[in-house]
Motif scaffolding. Sequence first.
Motif, PDB file in Angstrom:
ATOM      1  N   ASN A   4       0.824  -1.213   0.000  1.00 42.70           N
ATOM      2  CA  ASN A   4       0.000   0.000   0.000  1.00 42.70           C
ATOM      3  C   ASN A   4       0.852   1.255   0.000  1.00 42.70           C
ATOM      4  O   ASN A   4       2.017   1.243   0.379  1.00 42.70           O
ATOM      5  N   THR A 126      -4.047   5.795  -3.585  1.00 43.27           N
ATOM      6  CA  THR A 126      -4.386   4.653  -4.443  1.00 43.27           C
ATOM      7  C   THR A 126      -3.233   4.364  -5.412  1.00 43.27           C
ATOM      8  O   THR A 126      -2.393   5.240  -5.679  1.00 43.27           O
ATOM      9  N   GLU A 129      -3.111   6.924  -8.160  1.00 40.02           N
ATOM     10  CA  GLU A 129      -2.613   8.228  -7.692  1.00 40.02           C
ATOM     11  C   GLU A 129      -1.104   8.165  -7.478  1.00 40.02           C
ATOM     12  O   GLU A 129      -0.374   9.112  -7.806  1.00 40.02           O
ATOM     13  N   TRP A 130      -0.651   7.057  -6.911  1.00 39.18           N
ATOM     14  CA  TRP A 130       0.782   6.892  -6.673  1.00 39.18           C
ATOM     15  C   TRP A 130       1.557   7.012  -7.984  1.00 39.18           C
ATOM     16  O   TRP A 130       2.533   7.754  -8.088  1.00 39.18           O
TER      17      TRP A 130
END
Length: 143
Positions: A4, A126, A129-130
């Motif tokens: 994550n 997310t 987004e990353w």
Amino acid sequence: MAKNHWLFKSEPSVFSFSQLQERRAKGTEWDGVRNYAARNNMRAMQVGDLGFFYHSNEGLEIVGIAEVCALAHPDSTTDDPRWECVDIRALKPVPKPVSLDAVKANPKLKEMALVRLGRLSVQPVTPAEWKEVCRMAGLDPAP
DNA sequence: GCCAACGTTGGC
DNA sequence: GCCAACGTTGGC
């Protein structure tokens, strides 16, 4: 196994990314968080998870990548057992800092917690987004 | 320094 | 369990 992605917010006048880099060998306890949502995010972190390091109040930009190096444990700055924190260390600064304005201006990032939940100090990011923020920061491929 | 957003606290 | 008051965060 890192799974994550996250975002850590800090006022650079209190604790900056360069200070995180100076303490890289030891790691830094991400203490002082007194918000349940932020704490729950930290509880969900795994060793090796990566996060953006964002400078709030001054700078207003993502300046680096940090890595979780210890799971959530009691926050040493309080006796209150509710509060826990992880340890993080600097992975690397980003080649091109990504400003809040740039994030806001990118339609792909309009759902980002940084924009929508301005006050949350530890946020989930997310995979999409990353990847997008890494691209904007000059990190391609994303770490 | 101001103020909006929002989380927390505490009286009922 | 509701909700008003209060405190904190963080962008501007």
